[in-house]
Design a protein around this motif. Structure first.
Motif, PDB file in Angstrom:
ATOM      1  N   ASP A 476       0.831  -1.195   0.000  1.00  0.00           N
ATOM      2  CA  ASP A 476       0.000   0.000   0.000  1.00  0.00           C
ATOM      3  C   ASP A 476       0.875   1.257   0.000  1.00  0.00           C
ATOM      4  O   ASP A 476       0.966   1.986   0.995  1.00  0.00           O
ATOM      5  CB  ASP A 476      -0.959   0.005   1.193  1.00  0.00           C
ATOM      6  CG  ASP A 476      -2.066   1.049   1.038  1.00  0.00           C
ATOM      7  OD1 ASP A 476      -2.013   1.852   0.099  1.00  0.00           O
ATOM      8  OD2 ASP A 476      -2.982   1.062   1.893  1.00  0.00           O
ATOM      9  N   THR A 478       0.495   4.087  -1.219  1.00  0.00           N
ATOM     10  CA  THR A 478      -0.210   5.332  -0.906  1.00  0.00           C
ATOM     11  C   THR A 478      -0.227   5.578   0.591  1.00  0.00           C
ATOM     12  O   THR A 478       0.029   6.693   1.065  1.00  0.00           O
ATOM     13  CB  THR A 478      -1.649   5.281  -1.456  1.00  0.00           C
ATOM     14  OG1 THR A 478      -1.604   5.066  -2.865  1.00  0.00           O
ATOM     15  CG2 THR A 478      -2.397   6.571  -1.154  1.00  0.00           C
ATOM     16  N   LYS A 481       3.390   6.478   1.872  1.00  0.00           N
ATOM     17  CA  LYS A 481       3.741   7.877   1.593  1.00  0.00           C
ATOM     18  C   LYS A 481       3.010   8.819   2.548  1.00  0.00           C
ATOM     19  O   LYS A 481       3.606   9.763   3.094  1.00  0.00           O
ATOM     20  CB  LYS A 481       3.405   8.201   0.139  1.00  0.00           C
ATOM     21  CG  LYS A 481       3.794   9.598  -0.301  1.00  0.00           C
ATOM     22  CD  LYS A 481       3.587   9.750  -1.804  1.00  0.00           C
ATOM     23  CE  LYS A 481       4.077  11.108  -2.290  1.00  0.00           C
ATOM     24  NZ  LYS A 481       4.033  11.202  -3.777  1.00  0.00           N
ATOM     25  N   ARG A 482       1.732   8.565   2.749  1.00  0.00           N
ATOM     26  CA  ARG A 482       0.934   9.406   3.641  1.00  0.00           C
ATOM     27  C   ARG A 482       1.460   9.328   5.076  1.00  0.00           C
ATOM     28  O   ARG A 482       1.594  10.348   5.765  1.00  0.00           O
ATOM     29  CB  ARG A 482      -0.523   8.953   3.584  1.00  0.00           C
ATOM     30  CG  ARG A 482      -1.466   9.777   4.443  1.00  0.00           C
ATOM     31  CD  ARG A 482      -2.893   9.272   4.328  1.00  0.00           C
ATOM     32  NE  ARG A 482      -3.059   7.945   4.919  1.00  0.00           N
ATOM     33  CZ  ARG A 482      -3.524   6.886   4.256  1.00  0.00           C
ATOM     34  NH1 ARG A 482      -3.872   6.991   2.987  1.00  0.00           N
ATOM     35  NH2 ARG A 482      -3.660   5.730   4.877  1.00  0.00           N
ATOM     36  N   HIS A 503       9.637  10.141  -2.268  1.00  0.00           N
ATOM     37  CA  HIS A 503       8.231   9.955  -1.899  1.00  0.00           C
ATOM     38  C   HIS A 503       8.026   9.935  -0.382  1.00  0.00           C
ATOM     39  O   HIS A 503       6.936  10.256   0.083  1.00  0.00           O
ATOM     40  CB  HIS A 503       7.696   8.650  -2.493  1.00  0.00           C
ATOM     41  CG  HIS A 503       7.626   8.648  -3.982  1.00  0.00           C
ATOM     42  ND1 HIS A 503       6.544   9.128  -4.684  1.00  0.00           N
ATOM     43  CD2 HIS A 503       8.506   8.220  -4.917  1.00  0.00           C
ATOM     44  CE1 HIS A 503       6.747   8.995  -5.981  1.00  0.00           C
ATOM     45  NE2 HIS A 503       7.934   8.446  -6.152  1.00  0.00           N
ATOM     46  N   GLY A 708      -5.691  -0.216  -4.947  1.00  0.00           N
ATOM     47  CA  GLY A 708      -5.479   0.565  -6.158  1.00  0.00           C
ATOM     48  C   GLY A 708      -5.382  -0.346  -7.363  1.00  0.00           C
ATOM     49  O   GLY A 708      -5.674  -1.543  -7.293  1.00  0.00           O
ATOM     50  N   VAL A 734       1.612  -0.754  -4.878  1.00  0.00           N
ATOM     51  CA  VAL A 734       0.627   0.316  -4.823  1.00  0.00           C
ATOM     52  C   VAL A 734      -0.808  -0.203  -4.866  1.00  0.00           C
ATOM     53  O   VAL A 734      -1.740   0.494  -4.444  1.00  0.00           O
ATOM     54  CB  VAL A 734       0.879   1.316  -5.986  1.00  0.00           C
ATOM     55  CG1 VAL A 734       0.519   0.701  -7.334  1.00  0.00           C
ATOM     56  CG2 VAL A 734       0.126   2.618  -5.757  1.00  0.00           C
TER      57      VAL A 734
END
Length: 759
Positions: A476, A478, A481-482, A503, A708, A734
């Motif tokens: 994951d 995303t 990165k978050r 990133h 995703g 991802v």
């Protein structure tokens, strides 16, 4: 930005046409060609100097080097360097990254790079910082670095964390855990949490030691190797030499893998130029192509077949194991239909494997991440070790359990205590408490996945990464990165840029500190192989001119001094690594000889881990066996992914894997010659699945997981098991979140439900 446009004036990597010329064996003349191209190129002199340097290989934990010389392994065999070693060195002797790459290009441009392109930028040579609100990195001086770092680490200990990889030394690892624990934190995440943690957890519970019980010397005495969930020809090529030699002395190799890897069928080793290089050597005696994640079912089936054939050693079990009756009862009472329907391997094949295992004199059970990266990874390890014990293949020369570690010193970091609290050896805890003069924190601490979750919840202020690529290594992408973006300060210690530097940006300050690699360090260091052998690495010099590099040891000791003064040790004195080794000798069980290694130059096998007698490191001295429930492997439907019936689609079990020219998250070539995959955005599928869905080879499809999707993915036909598929890590991360083995914290990278559809 054009992703093929180089940022450092180097030519882009060629796109290999691999689909029509996939080889019929691994290794061979292409390896010799690769060596020739690199060693005869302008980088050749530096490459050869490094190959001959007395330091451990930079690549996998099966590497060579140390005081016997760069090409020599621990038993004195020469010609043991492999192509992966050359790839790793070649990447490390690149020129410095031009400062203009960071100062003139916005991060939005750098974030478009692939892993290969980021690595090809060159070597990091000056400290850099990304500040909140800026769109690029800039240079930073050491005074400001330490000012920011000191402030960042003066936070509540539960909000301070580290992450590390196996690229560094035992000395840096010991300092890292001592610093973090002295500050009162146990947040010591490590790359092993994402790969072999189930091996460590499972083997420690069973045998009292979480590493291989088989030395290289003892592997040479085996007459059977069961190789499970490993693509050794690509990831551990030197291991193939041992399998070739085993077959030549009449031994058998059982391969267990959902993908038929060509190098596990036949491999041509340059180490044997006359008998193997041109013709190749047969590897697999029996190849079991099971369903991904069904390993427990297969090994319970092997146990059942051993019972039916009268090949179980009950005398051994009674004398040297605990809970063996329950394991036998499970194997006896599990019906063949359940076993076969779960693993997809026929009863005939399972019985053939049991016959080989049960009649061999010495069997080594070896495995890699095809076993551990599942939500029942610990059960997988139990089931393999149970099988070893049922046949008396533990605690004798030429037999035992052998997890195949990945990075060159990943096992050393675990040995040094870079683990969360509940995995820290009692002896190490007690030694550290004597040193500190107080008890260690009993807060469990965050492993890697827990660290990402805590960061995503806003619970981490400061993170130091000693090597590795925390962003790209996690499922994951995303979320990763978050989560990293919610940490106030992140400090990366690295030799080269990676995707995480672009990133994985902190909320306030992201600092990249350029460090020496293993063969450049200004001081001696040590590393530990996957077979418990400790190597001593000589000092070296960097090829970079006007570079502002620092060693990890120097940075960690200086930071610790500024934070802690002289408590509990004189930190600045530890910049001389021989004093760290003396501390290690007093703290780490089995490492006593490291205290005098500077004087003796005597490399050694760690005590208390190689079991050649059936007395194990458990309180009772007996191995403890565990019942392993068969996994439930049902897949969701296309509708569960939101795909309507009107769209042609297929739900598959996705295996994530590395390519032939890749090391962890670092990619050296875009394709995979062995599998016939020409680039990174491919999916390897079985021809029957492609036909069943109405697809065709080379068609571009969408692959969707629970986090995703990836579009324009090219279908490549290959020898993956039906209803399964393979795509490349880390790019595919991802699309999925991954289930977690709660006992080890390891994600299920090797069994990911996905839907493939046109469009």
């Amino acid at each position: 930005m054009d992703p093929q446009k180089p940022l450092n004036n180097q030519p882009p990597a060629p796109i290999e046409d691999t689909t029509d010329n996939a080889p019929n064996m691994g290794g061979g003349l292409p390896v010799i060609q690769y060596w020739a191209e690199h060693t005869l190129s302008p980088e050749g002199p530096k490459l050869w100097q490094t190959l001959l340097h007395k330091s451990a290989c930079l690549s996998c934990a099966w590497g060579t080097g140390g005081q016997k010389g760069g090409f020599t392994n621990e038993v004195g065999e020469t010609l043991q360097r492999c192509m992966k070693s050359v790839e790793a060195i070649s990447a490390e002797i690149q020129p410095a990254v031009p400062l203009s790459v960071f100062e003139q290009r916005p991060l939005s441009a750098l974030q478009q790079l692939t892993s290969l392109e980021a690595d090809r930028l060159g070597r990091l040579s000056v400290p850099l910082i990304h500040r909140a609100g800026s769109d690029r990195y800039e240079c930073i001086g050491w005074d400001e670095i330490y000012q920011i770092a000191e402030s960042a680490f003066r936070q509540p200990p539960e909000r301070v964390a580290s992450y590390s990889s196996g690229r560094s030394s035992n000395e840096a690892a010991f300092l890292l855990q001592l610093l973090i624990r002295t500050l009162g934190s146990n947040n010591l995440a490590d790359c092993s949490d994402l790969c072999h943690s189930p091996s460590t957890v499972g083997l420690k519970q069973m045998f009292g030691s979480g590493t291989s019980m088989v030395s290289l010397e003892n592997l040479k005495k085996a007459d059977c190797v069961v190789l499970i969930g490993s693509n050794a020809p690509a990831n551990h090529p030197r291991l193939m030499n041992e399998l070739i030699q085993l077959r030549e002395r009449g031994g058998k190799v059982i391969v267990v893998n959902p993908v038929v890897e060509v190098g596990l069928v036949k491999f041509a080793s340059p180490a044997f130029p006359i008998k193997s290089l041109l013709t190749g050597s047969e590897i697999a005696s029996l190849y079991l192509q099971l369903a991904p994640g069904s390993d427990v079912a297969l090994f319970v089936g092997i146990q059942k077949a051993l019972l039916e054939k009268g090949l179980v050693r009950e005398d051994y079990l009674q004398a040297y194991t605990e809970n063996w009756q329950d394991v036998l009862e499970q194997a006896k009472n599990t019906n063949w239909d359940a076993i076969i329907s779960t693993c997809g391997v026929s009863q005939t094949e399972i019985k053939a494997a049991a016959e080989i295992i049960g009649t061999s004199k010495g069997v080594v059970f070896a495995w890699a991440m095809g076993i551990t990266q599942h939500d029942n990874g610990v059960d997988n390890v139990y089931s393999i070790a149970n099988t070893a014990l049922l046949t008396g293949n533990a605690g004798k020369a030429g037999a035992g359990t052998m997890p195949i570690r990945g990075h060159s010193n990943v096992q050393g970091f675990g040995s040094m205590g870079v683990v969360v609290t509940d995995r820290l050896k009692q002896e190490i805890q007690e030694a550290l408490e004597r040193l500190l003069g107080r008890s260690l924190s009993r807060v469990p601490g965050y492993d890697t996945r827990a660290l990402i979750e805590a960061a995503d919840a806003g619970q981490i202020d400061t993170l130091i990464c000693v090597g590795g690529n925390l962003y790209a290594a996690n499922p994951d992408s995303t979320q990763a990165k978050r989560a990293l973006g919610k940490i106030n300060t992140i400090i990366y210690l690295a030799t080269k840029p990676n995707l995480g530097h672009f990133h994985g940006l902190a909320q306030q300050n992201t600092i990249i500190i350029p460090v020496f690699n293993r063969f450049e360090n200004p001081h001696k260091t040590t590393t530990e192989s996957g077979n418990n052998f400790v190597r001593l690495n000589d000092e070296g010099k960097t090829h970079l001119t006007n570079a502002d590099l620092i060693s990890e040891v120097e940075f960690l000791t200086e930071l610790a001094h500024r934070l802690l003064g002289d408590y509990p040790v004189n930190w600045r004195r530890l910049q001389d690594t021989q004093y760290i080794r003396q501390l290690i000798a007093q703290t780490i069980p089995g490492y006593e000889k490291i205290g005098s290694i500077d004087q003796t130059k005597e490399e050694f096998t760690i005590g208390g881990r190689i079991f050649t007698q059936p007395k194990f490191a458990t309180p009772s001295g007996k191995a403890k066996m565990f019942v392993t429930p068969l996994p439930q492997l049902q897949l969701p439907s296309a509708a569960d992914f939101g795909i309507p019936e009107s769209i042609p689609s297929l739900v598959l079990t996705l295996i994530t894997g590395r390519s032939y020219s890749q090391h962890n998250t670092v990619v050296y070539k875009p394709g995979d010659r062995y599998r016939g995959m020409p680039h990174r955005n491919c999916i390897l599928m079985h021809a029957d699945d492609v036909e069943r869905a109405g697809f065709r080879e080379h068609q571009q499809v969408t692959v969707q997981g629970d986090a995703g999707k990836l579009e324009n993915v090219e279908i490549i036909l290959g020898s993956v098991r039906p209803a399964s598929a393979l795509m490349f890590y880390p790019e595919v991360n991802v699309i999925f979140k991954a289930r977690i083995d709660k006992r080890s914290g390891t994600p299920a990278f090797k069994r990911v439900p996905v839907v493939v559809y046109a469009g």
